[in-house]
Every structure is written in structure tokens, then in C-alpha cells.
Write a protein that holds these residues in place. Structure first.
Motif, PDB file in Angstrom:
ATOM      1  N   UNK A 191      32.176  39.668  30.130  1.00  0.00           N
ATOM      2  CA  UNK A 191      32.390  41.104  30.305  1.00  0.00           C
ATOM      3  C   UNK A 191      32.992  41.416  31.656  1.00  0.00           C
ATOM      4  N   UNK A 192      33.278  40.399  32.435  1.00  0.00           N
ATOM      5  CA  UNK A 192      34.015  40.634  33.658  1.00  0.00           C
ATOM      6  C   UNK A 192      33.200  41.232  34.776  1.00  0.00           C
ATOM      7  N   UNK A 193      31.971  41.596  34.523  1.00  0.00           N
ATOM      8  CA  UNK A 193      31.164  42.127  35.613  1.00  0.00           C
ATOM      9  C   UNK A 193      30.350  40.970  36.179  1.00  0.00           C
ATOM     10  N   UNK A 236      25.938  45.291  29.918  1.00  0.00           N
ATOM     11  CA  UNK A 236      25.632  46.634  30.406  1.00  0.00           C
ATOM     12  C   UNK A 236      24.870  47.430  29.353  1.00  0.00           C
ATOM     13  N   UNK A 237      25.349  47.386  28.129  1.00  0.00           N
ATOM     14  CA  UNK A 237      24.687  48.157  27.072  1.00  0.00           C
ATOM     15  C   UNK A 237      23.256  47.680  26.850  1.00  0.00           C
ATOM     16  N   UNK A 285      21.078  49.040  29.544  1.00  0.00           N
ATOM     17  CA  UNK A 285      20.795  50.467  29.363  1.00  0.00           C
ATOM     18  C   UNK A 285      19.740  50.674  28.281  1.00  0.00           C
ATOM     19  N   UNK A 334      23.558  47.764  36.020  1.00  0.00           N
ATOM     20  CA  UNK A 334      24.435  48.933  35.846  1.00  0.00           C
ATOM     21  C   UNK A 334      23.971  49.743  34.637  1.00  0.00           C
ATOM     22  N   UNK A 371      22.565  53.612  34.678  1.00  0.00           N
ATOM     23  CA  UNK A 371      23.097  54.677  33.849  1.00  0.00           C
ATOM     24  C   UNK A 371      21.975  55.319  33.041  1.00  0.00           C
ATOM     25  N   UNK A 372      21.102  54.498  32.497  1.00  0.00           N
ATOM     26  CA  UNK A 372      20.001  55.035  31.697  1.00  0.00           C
ATOM     27  C   UNK A 372      19.059  55.874  32.552  1.00  0.00           C
ATOM     28  N   UNK A 431      31.380  45.990  41.331  1.00  0.00           N
ATOM     29  CA  UNK A 431      30.882  47.178  40.631  1.00  0.00           C
ATOM     30  C   UNK A 431      29.619  47.704  41.314  1.00  0.00           C
ATOM     31  N   UNK A 450      37.787  45.294  40.906  1.00  0.00           N
ATOM     32  CA  UNK A 450      37.884  46.078  39.678  1.00  0.00           C
ATOM     33  C   UNK A 450      39.341  46.028  39.231  1.00  0.00           C
ATOM     34  N   UNK A 500      36.998  45.519  32.380  1.00  0.00           N
ATOM     35  CA  UNK A 500      35.649  45.533  31.806  1.00  0.00           C
ATOM     36  C   UNK A 500      34.818  46.726  32.272  1.00  0.00           C
ATOM     37  N   UNK A 501      35.046  47.179  33.477  1.00  0.00           N
ATOM     38  CA  UNK A 501      34.298  48.351  33.951  1.00  0.00           C
ATOM     39  C   UNK A 501      34.633  49.570  33.096  1.00  0.00           C
ATOM     40  N   UNK A 538      32.644  49.455  30.126  1.00  0.00           N
ATOM     41  CA  UNK A 538      31.225  49.652  30.403  1.00  0.00           C
ATOM     42  C   UNK A 538      30.869  51.112  30.605  1.00  0.00           C
ATOM     43  N   UNK A 589      29.916  57.341  29.505  1.00  0.00           N
ATOM     44  CA  UNK A 589      28.583  56.744  29.572  1.00  0.00           C
ATOM     45  C   UNK A 589      27.831  57.101  30.843  1.00  0.00           C
ATOM     46  N   UNK A 590      28.570  57.525  31.836  1.00  0.00           N
ATOM     47  CA  UNK A 590      27.882  57.896  33.068  1.00  0.00           C
ATOM     48  C   UNK A 590      27.035  59.142  32.815  1.00  0.00           C
ATOM     49  N   UNK A 641      26.022  60.254  29.661  1.00  0.00           N
ATOM     50  CA  UNK A 641      25.025  60.073  28.610  1.00  0.00           C
ATOM     51  C   UNK A 641      24.022  58.996  28.968  1.00  0.00           C
ATOM     52  N   UNK A 642      24.467  58.054  29.758  1.00  0.00           N
ATOM     53  CA  UNK A 642      23.608  56.901  30.039  1.00  0.00           C
ATOM     54  C   UNK A 642      23.355  56.131  28.781  1.00  0.00           C
ATOM     55  N   UNK A 643      24.232  56.398  27.785  1.00  0.00           N
ATOM     56  CA  UNK A 643      23.981  55.748  26.511  1.00  0.00           C
ATOM     57  C   UNK A 643      25.169  54.907  26.114  1.00  0.00           C
ATOM     58  N   UNK A 644      25.067  54.309  24.949  1.00  0.00           N
ATOM     59  CA  UNK A 644      26.128  53.419  24.532  1.00  0.00           C
ATOM     60  C   UNK A 644      26.427  53.659  23.058  1.00  0.00           C
TER      61      UNK A 644
END
Lengths: 348, 348
Positions: A71-73, A228-229, A232, A257, A261-262, A281, B73, B280-281, B284, B339-340, B342-345
Motif C-alpha cells: 500500500x505504499x505507506x 489503513x482501512x 480504522x 493512520x 482517522x477513526x 505520511x 508522498x 497510495x495516500x 487511503x 475519509x478524513x 468520515x473516518x470510515x472506509x
């Protein structure tokens, strides 16, 4: 660095003549040969690398497999490692050859080809495990190598397997201690599934320092594939549970991360969260993270392979007379602003 | 791939004997030599790569300089490029050698060393500019190379300078058109300072499609060095201005991530923002972004160097009889969830 053309020009002969002097001197007229040899000495010309390789059967090249793009992070750590390897190898006048492979067996096939062709002098392996086919073949054929990552499951002190690693357990322990010193009492953990040499070590650092009993530890720890997902989702789960954490430490910046976000979305933007790897990041979003001292890792790896300043590869050691592994200490980088919440920047 | 050891074992001789058959056959007894040659043929053994290099003066290696580590990034694009180059080179049985350098002059010094030592067969350059010392030397010495990135400021059709690039202007134009079709009327631009071949092209795509007069364009565009913090600061400025944008397109994902953070913090989490590079960011955090078709870029670069399936480097072309450059079309990847906020996916 003078070239064959420079020598040819200085000696007033053709490039082919210079080549003959180097490789088939008997066919060159003596006066011409002396003139070329003088030009070589004056200019400090070094013979054709491939010719040297054939004579000494040693090139000045390190081989390393690039990890598959993830995922590159989290994967950025290995890219940074390769960058630093290239920089430090350059300072030692070494080359770095990269390749990709579908797995350990495919990688071993590449290693054999590169070694047999004298393309590569020594290998850097990433993430070895006990019974690793690459490691076994390299040891058996006395091909110099060093791993970044401990050879989990085997004898870590085996001198035939040189390795460098970062003490993730100490890094996480330090982060947890720091959080508790700031007042956190229920530090949670989000990490990777067992068994994982690296993951289990990091989790052990959390378990050692969190000050929680077994049941609470079970309630406040989760494991998942990296991402990331995933981070979260598990953070949301923890934060909505009966025993909610007041801080979360994660095995990677990807997980962290997601947790950040969560937490932000759940109205907890100030919840302390710590990641691992200190990726770009992390800096961008204001995430605290455990930094792997990659410059030191690369320096240690090259020292184990080549010695302090030499350019010749050390043969694989047979005894314990010299250190054959290094465990380095990571450092927590603390950041106090959750940029996701503020949308602002106050520096890292 | 059979090795010298395999041949030795099959022929019942020592490794040294096999080497003699390959390099000094006159000193080997005829019956032994025939036995070894039969084993070589049976096994399909290929001679020592360095010996082949000396004979043909061509190695099977591509050289590429790693970009200095940046914020990781935007810089991830070049790391992904190198990964894909290694993968596709492998499929063609080519090697990839990486190195680092402090600037074009240092890079040229590396190029000369690697070329002179027959370590490297062909070079891939990143980001050339008119008058580029690397390009001039390579053309002058007829060393095969290809650039990723147009040689801005020079004759783009010069057949001696093979290049592959992505049409950033078209990519940004397409993104702006998409935003306007969804109802945006004041699409802003955050990009890099002029002059910048790549940056100016991308901005031109915005200017061409935004449908704004000169004064409004000036009010709704900003330029800055690349970076997340810079993007956030300029987005904040734009959003608090008299003519506030209803969408923002950025020259990179770094800038766009900053803009996304600023918009979220300013209570505008649904403000459409588009980045560039599809890192990837971006995936994410749910950022729309223009994707560079790196697999196609690498395939085109290798085709320009080696032809459709060959492994021998094409000599530098002198005429326009064959295509010597490729401009590829990027593709907008749209994501609908910030997502920032919602903090969701919900997937990318």
C-alpha cells in the motif's frame, strides 16, 4: 575517473590498442605497449570492470530484491532502506543491483543467476525466516549476505547468518511508557496476527509496559493484516467497546493512520495514537511514530559485509570471534498536533 | 538456468576445467573438451555473463538514478516507476542497477563510470531539461538512453533523445471538465512555480478547461513548492478569500492532501479536490487523483530501448523513421468519500 578513451588519447593510439595492452599484451609492439602503460599509470586508469571481475571473480556489486509494491505507506520503509543503501554503497564505491521476485524460491533463482554470472558480490536479504531457502543456499555456497531483520525461528546467534535489526520491542515499550507517563491508563494495541517475528516482538513491548491484566489486555488488543482501512475498523471497534482505550499504539503507520482517522471521526481527535516506521505520511498528518534508524541499519549491514572501510567482501565467518549481528534502538518521534482535526500545520 | 557447477557435474570434471573449455580451450584435452561441450549443449548453459560482456561489450543491464528521498508522498511515483522497471526488465532478462547522485553533474560522473566499465548497457533518465549535461554526453557518446519526462526547452522531436511522458495537460483538463460537469463553477488551481515543464503543462490543462476569465484565474490559482503543508496553507487562503472556489485541482497528491485537510477543517469536507499521481495516500484518504499509467510508461521505455521483444539495445537513431517518443494518456481516478471527514472506509 579516466576512461579507456582518455588513455588512448594520451598515448596516441586507438581504443582497441589500449584494450589489447590490457587483455592480450603479447600482440602489441613493445614500444606501443610501454607508451600505453605509461599513460595508464599517469592517468590512474583502472582496468575494465568486467576484466577485473573475471580475474578476481569479485565484482563490487550488492544485490537486493525489491519488495512487491504494497500500500505504499508501510512499504515506504523498504524503499527508504534501498535509497540509503544506494547512497552508502556509493560512498564505498559499490554498486547496487535490484531485482524483483515472486517469492523466496523465485528470489533464490535470481540469486543463483546473479551469483553465477559474477554480477553480484554480496546480497542483502529482507525478512528472513527459519528454514528460509535463500539463506540455506547462500550459507551452503559460502556467498556473503546480510539480512535486514532477524532470522526468526532459528539460532539468532548463528555466525553464518549475519543480520541487522531494529529492536521493535524496545521501541513499542518506550512508546507505551511515554503514554502512561502522560496519564494514559488503558493503552490499546493494534498489530499483526501471530506468528510474526517482527509483529510478536512489537506486541510484546506493549504487553510488557501497558500495566494491564490478562483480561484487559485481551479486551484492548486486536490483530489484523496491515492496512489503513483495517486500522480504522479496529479502532472504531475499540472506541465503541465497553472498555474504551485512552491511547492506541499500532504496529505500523498504516494501522495508525486508520486509527487516527477513526478517532477523529468519533470526536476524539486528541486521542494519543502512536504508529511505527515514522513514514512521510506520519509527518504529514501529525502522527507520533517509532522511527527506525535506517542510516544506522544500512551502515551496520555494510560493515558486516565489507568491514569498516574495505571494499572487499569478508568471507562468511565460521566462528564467533567477530560480531555478526547488530540490534539497533529505535526512537519515538512525538508529534502533538493531529493535522487531520486541525487541518493546520505547526511543523513535525 | 544451469550453472557452471551443473555443467561440471554433468561432465564429471572440475569447475576449473569447464572454465578452461570456455576461455582457454586449447589447453584442455580434446576428449574432455568434447564431453564438457556436450554437457553445455545438453543443459543449455550460457557462458559467464562477464565473459560475454567482454566479447560483445554489451551487458544486459539498465542503469537508473534514484531520486533523492523527498517527502515520500509525491516521491512515491518514482519509487513505483523503479519497481515496475525492475519487474518488466526481469521479464526481458535484463538487470537494473541503481545509484544515487547529488545532481546532474554527479549523475553524469556515475553514468560515465558505469558505461566505461561495461556495467550498464542503457540508461533511464528522470526529468531531463534542455541543455542537460547527461543527455548531451549520452548523445555525443552514442550511449543508449530514454527519459521519463519530456526534454523541456529543447526539440521534443529530436530523434536522438528518446522519451516517454504522460500528458499531464490532458489529465488535468479532463479532471476540470469532470468537475464542471458535476456543477463546479469556480475550480481553483494549486501548482508549482514557473518555469516548470511538467508543472506548466498541468496548469495549462486547468487554464484551458476552467472557463474563467483572466482576473478570476489569477484570483483562483496559487503556486508553491510541493508539499502537504504548502497545499494546506494555500487552500486555507483560497477558501477564506473573496472569490472562494467550489473545487480545487492540484499538481500533486501532496498538495491535494493538504488542501483536503484544510477544507475538512474549514467545515467543507465535501469540497471536491483532485490530486495528481494517484499515490497510495490518495487511496487511503479517499482523494480523487490523476493516475499516471506507469506500467505503460515502463513498457514504452523498454520498447524504445530494446524493441518489442529483443534483448539487444537498439543503437541511437539518426532519423525519424521510427518513433522515438511516446506520450501516454493519464486517467482520473474518482473517489467520492473524504475519509478524513468520515473516518470510515467504503473502498477506493
Amino acid at each position: 575517473m579516466p576512461t579507456v578513451d582518455d588513455v588512448a588519447q594520451a598515448a596516441g593510439v586507438s581504443r582497441q590498442t589500449v584494450s589489447n595492452v590490457l587483455n592480450s599484451p603479447a600482440i602489441v609492439r613493445e614500444t606501443t605497449r610501454e607508451r600505453v602503460e605509461r599513460a595508464i599509470a599517469d592517468l590512474g586508469y583502472r582496468p575494465h570492470a568486467s576484466a577485473r571481475r573475471l580475474r578476481t571473480r569479485r565484482s563490487s556489486t550488492i544485490g537486493i530484491r525489491l519488495d512487491p509494491l504494497r500500500d505504499g505507506i508501510s512499504g515506504a520503509v523498504l524503499d527508504r532502506f534501498v535509497h540509503k543503501l544506494a547512497e552508502q554503497a556509493d560512498a564505498r564505491d559499490l554498486r547496487v543491483m535490484i531485482f524483483t521476485a515472486d517469492g523466496p524460491d523465485d528470489e533464490l533463482a535470481h540469486i543463483r543467476r546473479l551469483h553465477d554470472g559474477s554480477d553480484v558480490d554480496a546480497f542483502v536479504l529482507i525478512g528472513t525466516v527459519h528454514g528460509d531457502v535463500r539463506q540455506q543456499w547462500l550459507i551452503e555456497h559460502r556467498v556473503p549476505f546480510v539480512s535486514f531483520g532477524r532470522p526468526w525461528g532459528g539460532d539468532l546467534a548463528d555466525p553464518r547468518h549475519r543480520w541487522v535489526d531494529v529492536d521493535g520491542r524496545a521501541g513499542v515499550r518506550d512508546a507505551v511508557n511515554r503514554l502512561r507517563a502522560s496519564g494514559a491508563e488503558r493503552v490499546a494495541w493494534i498489530g499483526w496476527p501471530s506468528p510474526s517475528g517482527t509483529g510478536d516482538e512489537r506486541r510484546a513491548g506493549w504487553a510488557e509496559a501497558c500495566g494491564l491484566d490478562g483480561a484487559t489486555q485481551a479486551a484492548l488488543s486486536r490483530s489484523t493484516e496491515d492496512g489503513v482501512e483495517q486500522g480504522a475498523a479496529l479502532a472504531r471497534e475499540l472506541l465503541s467497546g465497553a472498555t474504551a482505550p485512552d491511547a492506541i499504539v499500532c504496529a505500523s503507520d498504516s494501522l495508525a493512520l486508520g486509527a487516527l482517522m477513526a478517532a477523529t471521526a468519533a470526536g476524539r481527535p486528541d486521542l494519543p495514537i502512536v504508529g511505527f516506521d515514522n513514514t512521510p505520511v506520519a509527518g504529514a498528518v501529525g502522527l507520533s511514530s517509532v522511527d527506525q534508524p535506517l542510516d544506522e541499519v544500512v551502515a551496520a549491514a555494510l560493515e558486516l559485509l565489507f568491514g569498516e572501510s574495505g571494499g572487499d567482501v569478508r568471507p562468511n565467518p565460521d566462528s564467533n570471534e567477530e560480531p555478526t549481528n547488530r540490534l539497533l534502538v529505535p526512537r519515538l518521534v512525538e508529534r502533538r498536533s493531529n493535522h487531520l482535526a486541525l487541518g493546520g500545520t505547526t511543523g513535525a
